[in-house]
Motif scaffolding. Structure first.
Motif, PDB file in Angstrom:
ATOM      1  N   ASP A 256       0.890  -1.101   0.001  1.00  0.00           N
ATOM      2  CA  ASP A 256      -0.118  -0.022  -0.082  1.00  0.00           C
ATOM      3  C   ASP A 256       0.952   1.214   0.182  1.00  0.00           C
ATOM      4  OD1 ASP A 256      -2.936  -1.057   0.187  1.00  0.00           O
ATOM      5  OD2 ASP A 256      -1.979  -2.137   1.963  1.00  0.00           O
ATOM      6  N   ARG A 257       2.093   1.251   0.515  1.00  0.00           N
ATOM      7  CA  ARG A 257       2.907   2.278   0.491  1.00  0.00           C
ATOM      8  C   ARG A 257       4.385   2.111   0.519  1.00  0.00           C
ATOM      9  NH1 ARG A 257       1.090   1.495   5.535  1.00  0.00           N
ATOM     10  NH2 ARG A 257      -0.935   1.979   4.827  1.00  0.00           N
ATOM     11  N   ILE A 258       5.155   3.151   0.306  1.00  0.00           N
ATOM     12  CA  ILE A 258       6.580   2.933   0.315  1.00  0.00           C
ATOM     13  C   ILE A 258       7.026   3.630   1.488  1.00  0.00           C
ATOM     14  CG2 ILE A 258       8.940   2.915  -1.091  1.00  0.00           C
ATOM     15  CD1 ILE A 258       7.291   2.708  -3.636  1.00  0.00           C
ATOM     16  N   THR A 259       8.305   3.194   2.139  1.00  0.00           N
ATOM     17  CA  THR A 259       8.845   3.901   3.208  1.00  0.00           C
ATOM     18  C   THR A 259      10.273   4.036   2.928  1.00  0.00           C
ATOM     19  OG1 THR A 259       9.327   2.045   4.379  1.00  0.00           O
ATOM     20  CG2 THR A 259       7.019   2.761   4.872  1.00  0.00           C
ATOM     21  N   VAL A 263       8.887  -1.470   2.136  1.00  0.00           N
ATOM     22  CA  VAL A 263       7.271  -1.285   1.452  1.00  0.00           C
ATOM     23  C   VAL A 263       6.461  -1.775   2.641  1.00  0.00           C
ATOM     24  CG1 VAL A 263       7.703  -1.642  -0.842  1.00  0.00           C
ATOM     25  CG2 VAL A 263       7.452  -3.742   0.404  1.00  0.00           C
ATOM     26  N   GLU A 264       5.092  -1.307   2.871  1.00  0.00           N
ATOM     27  CA  GLU A 264       4.150  -1.575   3.979  1.00  0.00           C
ATOM     28  C   GLU A 264       2.904  -1.999   3.450  1.00  0.00           C
ATOM     29  OE1 GLU A 264       5.653   1.034   7.648  1.00  0.00           O
ATOM     30  OE2 GLU A 264       3.851   1.425   6.725  1.00  0.00           O
ATOM     31  N   TRP A 265       2.166  -2.820   4.031  1.00  0.00           N
ATOM     32  CA  TRP A 265       0.818  -2.924   3.568  1.00  0.00           C
ATOM     33  C   TRP A 265      -0.118  -2.543   4.865  1.00  0.00           C
ATOM     34  CZ3 TRP A 265       4.816  -5.971   2.269  1.00  0.00           C
ATOM     35  CH2 TRP A 265       4.928  -6.456   1.119  1.00  0.00           C
ATOM     36  N   ASP A 266      -1.442  -2.230   4.448  1.00  0.00           N
ATOM     37  CA  ASP A 266      -2.339  -1.770   5.514  1.00  0.00           C
ATOM     38  C   ASP A 266      -2.631  -2.587   6.448  1.00  0.00           C
ATOM     39  OD1 ASP A 266      -2.798   0.838   4.268  1.00  0.00           O
ATOM     40  OD2 ASP A 266      -4.545   0.268   3.167  1.00  0.00           O
ATOM     41  N   ASP A 267      -2.420  -3.928   6.630  1.00  0.00           N
ATOM     42  CA  ASP A 267      -2.627  -4.749   7.402  1.00  0.00           C
ATOM     43  C   ASP A 267      -1.474  -4.968   8.399  1.00  0.00           C
ATOM     44  OD1 ASP A 267      -0.604  -6.141   6.264  1.00  0.00           O
ATOM     45  OD2 ASP A 267      -1.971  -7.925   5.395  1.00  0.00           O
ATOM     46  N   GLY A 268      -0.599  -4.069   8.411  1.00  0.00           N
ATOM     47  CA  GLY A 268       0.664  -4.068   9.489  1.00  0.00           C
ATOM     48  C   GLY A 268       1.904  -4.821   8.762  1.00  0.00           C
TER      49      GLY A 268
END
Ligand SMILES: Cc1cc2nc3c(=O)[nH]c(=O)nc-3n(C[C@H](O)[C@H](O)[C@H](O)COP(=O)(O)OP(=O)(O)OC[C@H]3O[C@@H](n4cnc5c(N)ncnc54)[C@H](O)[C@@H]3O)c2cc1C
Length: 350
Positions: A256-259, A263-268
């Motif tokens: 869901d996003r790049i940090t 990378v990260e998903w909304d579910d943590g």
């Protein structure tokens, strides 16, 4: 007549022009902005050996025989195209960058280039997709501290030694990159928007025809074409089977996003990464046709056969359903047949 591009599609078009009696330089020119023969193949990574390309068809009129499957396809195809241009005396002009095609006077088109302007009654546009890599945008992309690379700049697997790599994209390039990189990388992670579709069994002519028909239908409706491969699915060959068994091809849904660190998903869930490799494909390199306003509201150019519906002087070869080596060959022939008809009608009208 002007042919833009000297890849498979442009050379097939030029060959058929020549066979039909048109003389290079007198009746037509072929313009290409690459420095040397080979179309986009000359830019492909060295580990894409000739043995690894799946079904490259020879150009019309001259076979490609005896090539060493272990040599880079960039070299094999570049040499073959160079020999082909010579054998048929196609006299490709390069490097010539076509900047814009506009309406001229008396029903002619003006082709503006880095080397002057040509006026023509018909145009074969064969500019491929390599020059327009598609980079999707995800939130936080600009904060990533690692490296982002696209297939168009893929340096080969050794460059990823010891690194944590996220590969994005469910097509042939994505899987090929993963299988190559996995033995070198510290870790690979595969993410795709849709679950990948693996194709069992042989890819016969009927399946090929059905896939091409699907892309053709999109183009007829004026929608942006999808690659033929995207509708054929991924062939379950030995390498892919091994990748599935080893877990290299375990796929995660799109993040869901790049940090800054990965990378990260909304579910943590999160995955740390040093590199994001975007194997997200290419779009048609047709910006130079913008002044002709050929695009439909759907974003694509409506094409019947190879002819742009909005402007019958313009032929798109290697576009949509003809974006494969075999499709480009056929489309080159079809475009020339159509152009002859157009010019014959013009002559009658005069
Ligand atoms: C990694 C990869 C592997 C592939 N493997 C296969 C395969 O195994 N089998 C298969 O059938 N297909 C394969 N394809 C698809 C295949 O490459 C194409 O179908 C075919 O080679 C494309 O030919 P083309 O002439 O349309 O494009 P290109 O080879 O891209 O040629 C276009 C030419 O136009 C020139 N050009 C572009 N814009 C301009 C401009 N504005 N002015 C002047 N010149 C311009 C470029 O310099 C280039 O030489 C693969 C594609 C990729 C990305």
């Amino acid at each position: 007549m002007v042919v833009i591009g000297a890849g498979q599609a442009g050379l097939a078009g030029a060959y058929h022009l020549r066979r039909t009696g048109f003389e290079p330089e007198r009746d037509f020119v072929v313009l290409d902005h690459a420095p040397a023969p080979g179309g986009a193949w000359q830019f492909r990574w060295p580990s894409l050996t000739y043995g690894k390309v799946h079904g490259m068809h020879a150009l019309p009129g001259m076979e490609l025989t005896g090539a060493d499957p272990d040599r880079p396809s960039s070299e094999v195809v570049a040499e073959y195209f160079a020999a082909y241009e010579q054998a048929f005396d196609l006299r490709v002009r390069r490097p010539v960058e076509v900047r814009a095609v506009r309406e001229g006077s008396a029903g002619r088109l003006l082709v503006e280039t880095s080397d002057g302007t040509w006026s023509t009654r018909a145009l074969i546009n064969a500019t491929g997709t390599w020059d327009r890599p598609f980079w999707p945008h995800y939130p936080g992309q600009e904060t990533f501290r690692g490296r982002q690379v696209h297939t168009a700049g893929y340096p080969g697997p050794e460059a990823f030694a010891g690194l944590r790599v996220v590969v994005v994209g469910g097509g042939a390039s994505g899987t090929q990159h993963l299988l190559e990189i996995a033995p070198y990388a510290a870790r690979t992670t595969w993410v795709t928007r849709r679950p990948p579709v693996f194709r069992e069994g042989p890819f016969d002519e009927d399946a090929g025809r059905a896939a091409v028909a699907l892309v053709e239908e999109r183009v007829r409706q004026g929608l942006p074409p999808r690659s033929v491969v995207s509708v054929t699915g991924l062939p379950l060959n030995d390498a892919i089977r091994q990748g599935l068994a080893d877990g290299v091809l375990d796929r995660l849904p799109m993040f869901d996003r790049i940090t800054a660190d990965g990378v990260e998903w909304d579910d943590g869930r999160r995955v740390d990464a040093d590199v994001i490799l975007w194997a997200t494909g290419f779009r048609a390199a047709i910006d130079h046709l913008a002044p002709l306003r050929l695009r439909e509201p759907g974003g694509g150019i409506r094409v019947e056969g190879t002819r742009a519906v909005a402007d019958p002087r313009v032929h798109l070869v290697g576009y949509g359903p003809s974006a494969s080596t075999i499709g480009a060959n056929r489309a080159g022939r079809m475009a020339v047949r159509d152009i002859r008809r157009l010019l014959a009608e013009d002559a009658v009208a005069v």
